[in-house]
Design a protein around this motif. Structure first.
Motif, PDB file in Angstrom:
ATOM      1  N   ALA A  26     -15.909 -14.917  -0.124  1.00 39.50           N
ATOM      2  CA  ALA A  26     -14.589 -14.311   0.270  1.00 39.50           C
ATOM      3  C   ALA A  26     -13.747 -14.411  -0.852  1.00 39.50           C
ATOM      4  CB  ALA A  26     -14.026 -14.850   1.457  1.00 39.50           C
ATOM      5  N   ILE A  28     -14.125 -14.620  -4.048  1.00 40.12           N
ATOM      6  CA  ILE A  28     -14.976 -13.765  -5.126  1.00 40.12           C
ATOM      7  C   ILE A  28     -14.519 -12.233  -4.966  1.00 40.12           C
ATOM      8  CG2 ILE A  28     -16.929 -12.599  -6.302  1.00 40.12           C
ATOM      9  CD1 ILE A  28     -18.468 -15.395  -6.066  1.00 40.12           C
ATOM     10  N   ASN A  29     -14.656 -12.021  -3.735  1.00 34.79           N
ATOM     11  CA  ASN A  29     -14.264 -10.309  -3.269  1.00 34.79           C
ATOM     12  C   ASN A  29     -12.879 -10.208  -3.065  1.00 34.79           C
ATOM     13  OD1 ASN A  29     -15.276  -7.985  -3.240  1.00 34.79           O
ATOM     14  ND2 ASN A  29     -15.531  -7.860  -0.944  1.00 34.79           N
ATOM     15  N   THR A  30     -12.047 -11.009  -3.529  1.00 36.34           N
ATOM     16  CA  THR A  30     -10.485 -10.694  -3.292  1.00 36.34           C
ATOM     17  C   THR A  30      -9.959 -10.433  -4.821  1.00 36.34           C
ATOM     18  OG1 THR A  30     -10.361 -12.615  -1.549  1.00 36.34           O
ATOM     19  CG2 THR A  30      -8.259 -11.797  -2.583  1.00 36.34           C
ATOM     20  N   ASP A  31      -9.473  -9.162  -4.920  1.00 38.29           N
ATOM     21  CA  ASP A  31      -9.049  -8.767  -5.987  1.00 38.29           C
ATOM     22  C   ASP A  31      -7.648  -9.277  -6.447  1.00 38.29           C
ATOM     23  OD1 ASP A  31      -7.770  -7.368  -7.989  1.00 38.29           O
ATOM     24  OD2 ASP A  31      -7.805  -5.136  -7.039  1.00 38.29           O
ATOM     25  N   PRO A  32      -7.635 -10.190  -7.455  1.00 37.39           N
ATOM     26  CA  PRO A  32      -6.495 -11.012  -7.898  1.00 37.39           C
ATOM     27  C   PRO A  32      -5.339 -10.288  -8.206  1.00 37.39           C
ATOM     28  CG  PRO A  32      -7.967 -10.926  -9.508  1.00 37.39           C
ATOM     29  CD  PRO A  32      -8.661 -10.473  -8.461  1.00 37.39           C
ATOM     30  N   ASN A  33      -5.597  -8.594  -8.438  1.00 39.61           N
ATOM     31  CA  ASN A  33      -4.380  -7.855  -8.773  1.00 39.61           C
ATOM     32  C   ASN A  33      -3.847  -7.186  -7.768  1.00 39.61           C
ATOM     33  OD1 ASN A  33      -4.313  -8.561 -11.543  1.00 39.61           O
ATOM     34  ND2 ASN A  33      -6.315  -7.687 -11.913  1.00 39.61           N
ATOM     35  N   ALA A  34      -4.126  -7.515  -6.543  1.00 42.42           N
ATOM     36  CA  ALA A  34      -3.720  -6.779  -5.386  1.00 42.42           C
ATOM     37  C   ALA A  34      -3.415  -7.466  -4.137  1.00 42.42           C
ATOM     38  CB  ALA A  34      -4.865  -5.531  -4.733  1.00 42.42           C
ATOM     39  N   ILE A  35      -2.471  -6.965  -3.343  1.00 44.83           N
ATOM     40  CA  ILE A  35      -1.954  -7.647  -2.181  1.00 44.83           C
ATOM     41  C   ILE A  35      -2.396  -7.017  -0.811  1.00 44.83           C
ATOM     42  CG2 ILE A  35      -0.083  -8.880  -3.171  1.00 44.83           C
ATOM     43  CD1 ILE A  35       1.701  -6.999  -1.951  1.00 44.83           C
ATOM     44  N   SER A  36      -2.685  -7.797   0.246  1.00 42.20           N
ATOM     45  CA  SER A  36      -3.445  -7.230   1.265  1.00 42.20           C
ATOM     46  C   SER A  36      -2.475  -6.589   2.279  1.00 42.20           C
ATOM     47  CB  SER A  36      -4.113  -8.319   1.899  1.00 42.20           C
ATOM     48  OG  SER A  36      -3.254  -9.455   2.557  1.00 42.20           O
ATOM     49  N   PRO A  38       1.202  -4.596   2.730  1.00 41.37           N
ATOM     50  CA  PRO A  38       2.603  -4.178   1.749  1.00 41.37           C
ATOM     51  C   PRO A  38       3.740  -4.661   1.814  1.00 41.37           C
ATOM     52  CG  PRO A  38       2.377  -2.699   3.747  1.00 41.37           C
ATOM     53  CD  PRO A  38       1.158  -3.609   3.816  1.00 41.37           C
ATOM     54  N   THR A  39       4.408  -4.910   0.846  1.00 37.20           N
ATOM     55  CA  THR A  39       5.840  -5.076   0.467  1.00 37.20           C
ATOM     56  C   THR A  39       6.675  -3.872   1.045  1.00 37.20           C
ATOM     57  OG1 THR A  39       5.282  -6.614  -1.136  1.00 37.20           O
ATOM     58  CG2 THR A  39       7.726  -6.671  -0.771  1.00 37.20           C
ATOM     59  N   TYR A  42       9.292  -1.999  -1.305  1.00 38.06           N
ATOM     60  CA  TYR A  42       8.689  -1.429  -2.803  1.00 38.06           C
ATOM     61  C   TYR A  42       8.124  -0.149  -2.286  1.00 38.06           C
ATOM     62  CZ  TYR A  42       9.911  -6.295  -4.354  1.00 38.06           C
ATOM     63  OH  TYR A  42      10.585  -7.380  -4.405  1.00 38.06           O
ATOM     64  N   LEU A  43       7.439  -0.058  -1.210  1.00 40.13           N
ATOM     65  CA  LEU A  43       6.445   1.076  -1.034  1.00 40.13           C
ATOM     66  C   LEU A  43       7.596   2.160  -0.787  1.00 40.13           C
ATOM     67  CD1 LEU A  43       3.658   1.592  -0.448  1.00 40.13           C
ATOM     68  CD2 LEU A  43       3.781   0.855   1.705  1.00 40.13           C
ATOM     69  N   ASP A 107       2.952   5.068   5.529  1.00 40.66           N
ATOM     70  CA  ASP A 107       2.902   3.653   5.677  1.00 40.66           C
ATOM     71  C   ASP A 107       4.161   2.761   6.055  1.00 40.66           C
ATOM     72  OD1 ASP A 107       0.000   3.557   5.673  1.00 40.66           O
ATOM     73  OD2 ASP A 107       0.088   2.519   3.652  1.00 40.66           O
TER      74      ASP A 107
END
Lengths: 513, 1168
Positions: A26, A28-36, A38-39, A42-43, A107
């Motif tokens: 789990a 390993i498969n989490t992109d450290p450059n993305a968040i799950s 949205p803020t 900012y969107l 969104d």
């Protein structure tokens, strides 16, 4: 035994190097450059910027600006708008539009449903209307109710809604969203790049948009148009310079922070080393536009346009002298001689990354109020002439936002209005005068200018007739759907074509019947 | 999940003893690795020189009334020594009974052979058993029987017989007279023989035949009976007991293998070389489709085995070195329709030095590769690197190749009419620029005509623009290798330097590779091996590809035929601005490209491998291995100030590193049961981790002109590039054999993927294969020496989804002055709908085959038939972009490949000093895309510049259909013309597949005394190729097919839009427009892509060697080598049909790649 022992040791050693744990999968498969999740603010900021960021050059300058003769282009590859050729650029822009601003604002709406977020929701709903109306105006029927739901409901192939239904919903959305504002609740604040979260301003923007959309229906459904126009006027539209909707930009290091008009024009034509001659795509102002300003001694001409002076060939300099300005004819197929002597955007005002972008201004509202008054829909204090004058004045004042080079003095404006007063006359003559001025003021908002021209027929433009054009020598009435619609969303596309008419440049959209 | 119980236990076991972080793992890896290196280095210093001897080596063996042959085989297996014995002789001896005991090999053999006429001798790693007293020749017998009554007048021929592969003498070889086989003898212990020759043969030339088991019979023509003969015996090339390398690096006897496996020896790759070693496989292996790309030195290769098995995923095989995978992902993909800094940055396999390769095994089918699980669905290319060998002193090998490269093909343009557009010469400089790429002018007449730069030059044909622009490429490769070893430790160390000056000026490649292999036997039961390889690769100014932007080839080919390309030099003016030669700023001046554009990439790569093997019991060993393929990549590409299409320039900087780490543990158990059965069981676990970590920075508009630094850009975007994946696996296999007649193999592997949802993250891959040695089981006609039938079934999988594809996530916009957020895009910038239900696809393969040898092994046949179906293929279903996304990955595709592969080997002529060998391969693969997403009939793979053609996977058709527009015809087949005379565009139709379904090759090798000569001819056919070069050459008036109508106009006769007869004459002034319009009818430029090429020629000479002082030269070979020398047959005009420039799935498009080259030169191989 010793052997076995050694073997076990070795096995454990290697096994230690062979961690077959699943438990870190789990991680390993989490992109450290993305968040799950949205803020949302900012969107929202991104959705605001993206409304203007999608293929501005290819879809507006190279395309629509040629139709309505703000710009001219001598090339075949980039001059499709100039010569009424089919192209997929507007379609590409539509795809980008949906995948960015439409998707983002949807969104924002999805994540702003809680009661305390009501103001954020209203801002987002109004912005979604702003975003969507520009697209349906260009194409007609479009996916609307099922748009951008590929992830949320796995709607991979959205149906097209009739433009009449889209307009009905957009006007309803505006009404509901404006009503829902609650001064006691939070807003997007500084993440709102348009108004900093100011609810009053958003209400005026909403009603101004309602005025625009309502007026759009005058040809197809004057009664409904009147209802919405009057509702908008009653609600309070933007009338003062201080209330106008303007996107402000910073220089920044990425294009998204910069004025997309400047970015695209510099990138495609007017680079720092082009000097009017070495344009990549080959665009100049149309002689229709330049001649209109020049013939009327319009003070805006020197603000908007330059030619390059090659008196010292080693150091060409921009020249804003009105008398030296010269537009290029539409429909050319080869570079005219003395190409550098044709007018192009003024680097001191328009070609700045920090230049503002006019979203919806009091020039427009005043011109539309003038029309409403002419139609007898406006019970306000003004006359057609007073709204017309206010519109012209606002249209000239706006350029001061572009910096010192854009300032047009009140004296000059007064002199212009004295020389070119509102002349009245028949309804058609009044409409012509109002909307020709509107066309002059809408330079760079090519979409809106094109829509207004289609609705009113003004200014009167003489089409070019390039051999091999795709509109029978008439000025196009809409954009063709993206090729990807034909190949991926065939059934829904076909249904839209059956309802609306052939997917051609010459087909009229619903409100343009 | 019953079947997974055993695996579940494995998982539990493995989980309990695992560690956690990759860092600790890496530390351990490097400690382990360096420890082994250190230990081996110590041993090396201590014990170099001595050798493994049967006097010292011990084995534990017993026998109970078993045939002698069987005992010898057991000894062979236990000792590791290869046995050679005369089978027909040893049958006559009685069965062996021997107490189980540990003895030296020598002692064991003495005991067994005690009461026989057999003796033995050790040579290196071989034990030769031979007859002590060879039977006397019939002549001699006759002499005995008949006493002195019949007496030959005899002369005596003396000679010595050696093994060709190790120069040792051959004892027990039979030597007989060809003309009278009754006259014969055998060699003694020192390989010497004396043969009495009857008088009647003495006067003229006669031949003798030398034979020894396991080696080819040699015929030697004797012309002078008094000269001592030296005969060298070569091992039977595909001897029946040949050993091949299979999955996980396991060596198996070829006859035990139930699937097709083809081996290519390393020495086939080192003489006539390719910069990318994968390209050297072209034409060598049936069923392997290699496309070498037209991208210049250091570019990628595309290898597809048995057809494309995945619609949208990777179709290239897994590359495995010494049993462990390496990373072959191309650095950045080259796209077919963009320009600028669009270059081919090479792939992983190009980092392997052919000199280091012992052999390449191509595992084609699913069964062959099933033990590699999900990554091997497209087959596996297994590379075994060279090791050191036990020998006296240090052996040195030196290999040097120098080749020159020139463009292989000059287009056949028209040279009648020169620059211009309206059938007239240009008269102004402005027009000369406007029509700089149009050859629609007046007839070339030598008059003085103004050109793009304002200079007037003679109006004559410039036929040498290609020759004048490109350099002669030069490639100089040098490898020196040191080998040595003792009975404890062997090593091999090599250093290689490749220096390539490309044909595009200023394009150079410099590649240095150092490789160290150390293996040691530490005591009786422990052996270790470590390989370390370090690469440094510098590539300067890789040529831009695809569209005209920054592409040096575009203008060189398209410039008007009356303009000398050299007049465009240096490409920039005094201010540094590009000199325009045509009306489009996007068609970059070729000299500006080579002189001003900058591309630089540096790859530093480390491949480390370490393994430890321990014998727990005689028949049980455990083996642990770790490997790390680490790459550090740095790239800078500069679009310079003054570029016409980007006047203020741009810079792109990419830095990243990747690591592919594998660790593996296996247990291997070997036993015999029920008297005649043998079993070999293997079980193990593997963990693979792949990480990519880096940054990409794109800047544009330099503030200070010509100062190319990221600090000097007006606008820049920085993007993090990061991904990490892991696959954990357990696997097992069991091999059974019955009397060496029937073999059966079953394998199973279970993979767990980090990229899948945790609740469904694993898949099981089984396989079963078997072989039957018909020739051992039944008596076949004597002309059939060997017959084996094989069959297999496997279910493997592949294409586990990309990381982070399960959930929707959001990303901050990098570099923004205010916080901005957006939906996360994939690595290609696309918005993909996440799918948590995704799993790898499944690929089922059924394969049958036969291997046979005839006529005393002079003719060999290997035939394979296979059927492979990929189901649940992951298809990025195109969704409507108005859904907010571009695609959704779904497990719904189906694609089938079935085909046939044939390998024939023959030796038509075999004389004493002359031999001729022929190898022929043929393969045919029928590919069918069977299913895409519901309602989806075609899936887009790629498009050409301006989308003139596109490539699709289409349901019901072979993969990779090229779609182009037809010429519009009416019902009666008449051409439809527009009112202005232009041909009208018809339907968009499928022109055929861009992937050749059939391929064939033939290799002929001749040996004559010290000379050898070989050539390889190969061809592919049945595919189509779109030629962008020809389309543009048509638009610009270079094609000869644009000549009609130039003088008097072109008369047309067809119909108009309303099917009414239409006649029209295109005026001369409109001829250019008429032909230019053909770009809309792109089917004109889709050609049959078939070709036959003279791929390779080697002419070699083994120079007689003399010792130079103390230096003993073992052999010296000098060869002339050539690659891609001639195109013997092709249909596509003006281009090489192999000129594709992308390694991606969109094959079948050509357009202004780097010209393919003919390469020729010299190769020198010296062994000390």
């Amino acid at each position: 035994m010793k052997k076995i022992y050694f073997g076990v040791c070795l096995m454990s050693f290697v096994a230690m190097m062979t961690p077959s744990c699943k438990k870190d999968f789990a991680a390993i498969n989490t992109d450290p450059n993305a968040i799950s999740s949205p803020t949302v603010p900012y969107l929202f900021s991104k959705a605001e910027l993206d409304a203007f960021n999608a293929n501005y050059y290819a879809s507006q300058i190279s395309n629509v600006a040629g139709f309505i003769q703000h710009f001219a282009n001598y090339k075949l590859t980039s001059g499709f708008g100039d010569k009424y050729l089919t192209n997929n650029e507007a379609g590409t822009a539509l795809d980008a539009y949906y995948q960015n601003t439409v998707s983002e604002i949807s969104d924002v709406i999805r994540y702003s449903k809680a009661a305390p977020d009501v103001n954020k929701l209203s801002q987002a709903r109004i912005w979604r209307v702003y975003v969507m109306h520009r697209m349906t105006d260009m194409f007609g029927d479009l996916p609307y109710s099922q748009a951008v739901q590929g992830y949320t409901s796995n709607t991979f192939f959205p149906v097209y809604d009739a433009q009449s239904a889209i307009y009905a919903d957009m006007l309803k959305e505006l009404d509901e969203a404006i009503q829902a504002f609650d001064a006691s609740k939070a807003t997007f604040g500084s993440a709102d790049l348009l108004y900093g979260g100011n609810i009053t301003s958003w209400k005026k923007f909403g009603y101004s948009l309602m005025l625009r959309l309502g007026m759009r229906l005058t040809k197809v459904d004057p009664a409904t148009a009147q209802t919405w126009v009057q509702k908008a006027i009653a609600g309070g539209v933007i009338v003062n310079d201080t209330d106008i909707a303007v996107m402000k930009y910073q220089s920044g290091s990425i294009n998204l922070n910069r004025n997309p008009i400047a970015v695209d024009l510099i990138g495609n034509d007017y680079s720092a080393t082009a000097y009017g001659l070495n344009l990549i795509e080959g665009d100049k102002y149309s002689d229709t536009y330049v001649n209109y300003l020049k013939g009327n001694h319009d003070p805006r001409l020197s603000v908007i346009a330059v030619v390059w002076n090659y008196t010292d060939p080693s150091n060409p300099v921009p020249d804003t002298t009105a008398a030296n300005q010269k537009g290029m004819a539409n429909g050319l197929t080869s570079q005219p001689v003395n190409f550098q002597s044709y007018s192009e955007p003024n680097p001191a005002t328009i070609l700045q990354y920090t230049a503002p972008l006019m979203v919806l201004t009091n020039a427009e509202t005043n011109f539309l109020l003038a029309e409403a008054t002419l139609r007898g829909w406006n019970t306000g204090a003004g006359t057609v002439a007073s709204y017309y004058n206010a519109g012209v004045t606002a249209a000239m004042h706006q350029w001061a936002l572009f910096g010192p080079g854009g300032v047009i003095s009140d004296a000059k404006i007064a002199a212009y209005l004295t020389a070119h007063p509102f002349t009245g006359g028949t309804n058609d003559q009044q409409m012509q005068q109002i909307h020709t001025q509107f066309w002059a003021s809408l330079i760079y908002d090519e979409y809106e200018s094109f829509s207004d021209w289609r609705r009113t027929g003004y200014p009167v433009l003489t089409p070019v007739n390039y051999q091999g054009n795709n509109s029978n020598g008439t000025i196009p009435r809409r954009m063709m759907y993206p090729l990807s619609e034909i190949s991926t969303n065939t059934a829904n596309y076909n249904a839209a074509v059956v309802r609306q008419g052939p997917d051609l440049l010459t087909t009229h959209v619903w409100w343009d019947k | 999940m019953q079947k997974n119980t055993a695996f579940a236990k494995w998982r539990l076991c493995a989980t309990q003893i695992c560690t956690h972080t990759g860092f600790r793992f890496l530390m351990k890896l490097s400690i382990c690795y360096f420890t082994i290196l250190f230990i081996t280095a110590q041993l090396l210093l201590a014990k170099t020189g001595s050798s493994q001897s049967i006097k010292d080596e011990t084995i534990t063996i017993g026998a109970k009334n078993e045939p002698l042959k069987k005992t010898l085989k057991k000894i062979e297996k236990l000792s590791g020594f290869q046995m050679a014995y005369p089978s027909e002789k040893i049958i006559q001896y009685k069965n062996v009974t021997l107490q189980t005991e540990t003895r030296t090999i020598e002692r064991t053999l003495r005991l067994i052979l005690d009461n026989t006429d057999l003796d033995f001798k050790q040579f290196d790693k071989k034990i030769i058993i031979f007859e002590k007293n060879p039977p006397k020749s019939r002549a001699a017998e006759a002499e005995n029987v008949q006493g002195a009554t019949l007496k030959y007048a005899v002369g005596e021929l003396k000679g010595k017989v050696y093994f060709d592969d190790n120069s040792n003498p051959v004892p027990g070889a039979t030597v007989s007279l060809k003309e009278d086989p009754g006259v014969g003898t055998a060699t003694d212990n020192s390989g010497a023989f004396k043969l009495s020759i009857p008088d009647k043969y003495k006067e003229k030339a006669f031949s003798i035949v030398v034979a020894f088991i396991g080696y080819n019979k040699e015929e030697v023509l004797v012309t002078n009976i008094d000269a001592p003969l030296v005969v060298r015996l070569k091992p039977v090339s595909s001897a029946l007991n040949e050993v091949v390398v299979t999955a996980l690096g396991i060596k198996k006897e070829r006859k035990a293998v139930g699937f097709s496996v083809t081996e290519v020896k390393g020495d086939e790759l080192v003489q006539a070389r390719e910069v990318n070693v994968a390209n050297a496989l072209e034409g060598k292996v049936a069923g392997v489709n290699v496309s070498s790309l037209a991208t210049g030195p250091g570019g990628s290769s595309r290898v597809v085995i048995r057809g494309s098995g995945s619609i949208a995923g990777n179709n290239q095989p897994l590359y495995v070195v010494n049993g462990m995978p390496i990373d072959n992902i191309p650095s950045t993909p080259t796209t077919t329709n963009s320009g600028g800094l669009n270059v081919d940055n090479g792939d992983g396999i190009s980092g392997i030095n052919p000199d280091d390769i012992e052999s390449i095994s191509v595992l084609k089918g699913g069964t062959a590769s099933a033990l590699y699980g999900s990554r091997a669905s497209n087959g596996v290319i297994l590379i075994t690197t060279k090791k050191g060998a036990t020998q006296r002193g240090v052996g040195v090998e030196y290999n040097s190749t120098f080749t020159e490269e020139t463009p292989e093909l000059i287009p056949d343009w028209q040279y009648e009419y020169g620059e211009g557009k309206f059938g007239t010469k240009v008269t102004t400089q402005q027009d000369a620029i406007s029509y700089g790429r149009l050859s629609y002018g007046a007839k070339l007449d030598g008059s003085s005509v103004i050109q793009f730069d304002g200079v007037s030059r003679p109006y004559v044909a410039q036929k040498n623009n290609i020759k004048n622009f490109y350099n002669t490429g030069k490639t100089f490769t040098n490898t020196v290798a040191f080998t040595g070893g003792s009975d404890v430790l062997n090593f091999r160390f090599s250093v290689s330097d490749l220096n390539d000056k490309g044909i595009v000026p200023n394009n150079t490649l410099d590649k240095k590779i150092a490789n160290l292999n150390v293996n040691a036997k530490l005591g009786k039961n422990l052996s270790v091996e470590a390989v370390g390889q370090y690469n440094v690769e510098n590539n300067l100014n890789r040529p831009g590809l695809g569209d005209a932007l920054g592409n040096p080839n575009w203008g060189t080919y398209m410039i008007a035929n009356s303009v000398d390309i050299r007049s465009l030099a240096p490409g920039y003016d005094a201010n540094g601005n590009e000199i325009l030669w045509n009306s489009s700023g996007f068609a970059t001046n070729p000299y500006f490209t080579i002189n001003r554009f900058q591309q630089k990439d540096t790859k530093n790569r480390f491949i480390g491998y370490a393994s430890v093997k321990y014998n727990l019991l005689d028949n049980l060993f455990i083996k642990g291995r770790v490997s790390d393929d680490y790459l550090s990549y740095e790239y800078t590409g500069i679009t310079p100030t003054g570029t016409a299409y980007a006047p203020q320039g741009a810079i792109s900087v990419v830095n990243y590193n990747t690591a592919e780490i594998n660790s593996e543990l296996t247990l291997n158990y070997n036993t015999r049961f029920l008297k005649d059965f043998n079993a070999n069981v293997l079980a193990g676990g593997n963990q693979q981790k792949h990480t990519l970590n880096g940054l990409e920075v794109d800047g544009s508009n330099f503030n200070i002109p010509f100062f190319y630094s990221l600090s000097n850009v007006n606008s820049s975007v920085t993007l993090p590039r990061y991904s990490k994946t892991a696959v954990n696996s357990v696997f097992a296999s069991a091999d059974f054999d019955y009397k060496s007649i029937v073999y059966l193999s079953v394998t199973g592997r279970n993979d767990w993927f980090s990229t899948l949802s945790l609740d469904q993250d694993h898949i099981f891959y089984p396989s079963v294969s078997g072989s039957f040695i018909l020739s051992e089981a039944v008596k076949l006609p004597s002309w059939i020496n060997y017959a084996k039938l094989r069959g297999s079934w496997a279910q493997v999988g592949g294409g586990a989804p990309n990381p982070y594809g399960i959930n929707l996530t959001y990303t901050q916009v990098a570099g923004s002055t205010m916080p901005l957020q957006e939906i996360t895009r994939d690595a290609n910038g696309n918005l993909v709908i996440p799918n948590s239900k995704l799993k790898p696809y499944t690929s089922q393969t059924v394969e049958v085959g036969a291997e046979m040898k005839f006529f005393n092994n002079r003719l060999g046949l290997d035939l394979a038939l296979y059927n492979r179906s990929t189901i649940n293929d992951i298809v990025p279903a195109n969704v409507d972009p108005l859904s907010g996304f571009t695609s959704a990955y779904l497990n719904i595709g189906k694609i089938n490949n079935k085909g046939i592969e044939l390998l024939l080997t023959g030796r038509p002529v075999k004389a004493s000093h002359f031999s001729w060998d022929v190898t022929y391969t043929y393969s045919y693969n029928k590919n069918t895309v069977e299913r895409l997403a519901a309602g989806q009939n075609s899936f887009f793979l790629g498009t050409s510049v301006n989308s003139y053609v596109s490539v699709y996977a289409e349901v019901g058709k072979p993969y990779g259909q090229i779609q182009a527009y037809q010429l519009k015809k009416d019902a009666q087949g008449r051409t439809v013309y527009a009112a202005n005379g232009n041909e009208e565009q018809g339907n968009l139709v499928d022109m055929g597949t861009g992937v050749a379904p059939s391929a064939m090759s033939i290799t002929n090798s001749f040996n004559y005394h010290r000379f050898n000569f070989s050539f390889l001819i190969d061809g592919k056919y049945g595919n189509k190729i779109y030629s962008g070069t020809n389309l543009y050459a048509d638009r610009f008036g270079l094609l000869k097919s644009t000549l009609p109508g130039r003088d008097n106009g072109l008369a047309l006769n067809g119909v108009d839009d309303n099917d009414q007869p239409f006649t029209y004459t295109v005026p001369v002034s409109n001829i250019a427009t008429f032909y230019d319009n053909r770009k809309n009818i792109s089917s004109f430029f889709v050609y049959d892509g078939s070709f036959i090429k003279l791929r390779q020629v080697i002419l070699g000479y083994n120079v007689p060697t003399k010792n130079i002082g103390p230096i003993r030269i073992q052999s010296l070979n000098l060869s002339f080598v050539g690659r891609n020398l001639l195109i013997l047959y092709k249909k596509a005009p003006n281009i090489d049909p192999e000129s594709t420039f992308t390694a991606g799935n969109e094959q079948g498009m050509e357009m202004f790649g780097v010209p393919r080259v003919r390469s020729y030169g010299l190769n020198l191989m010296v062994k000390f």
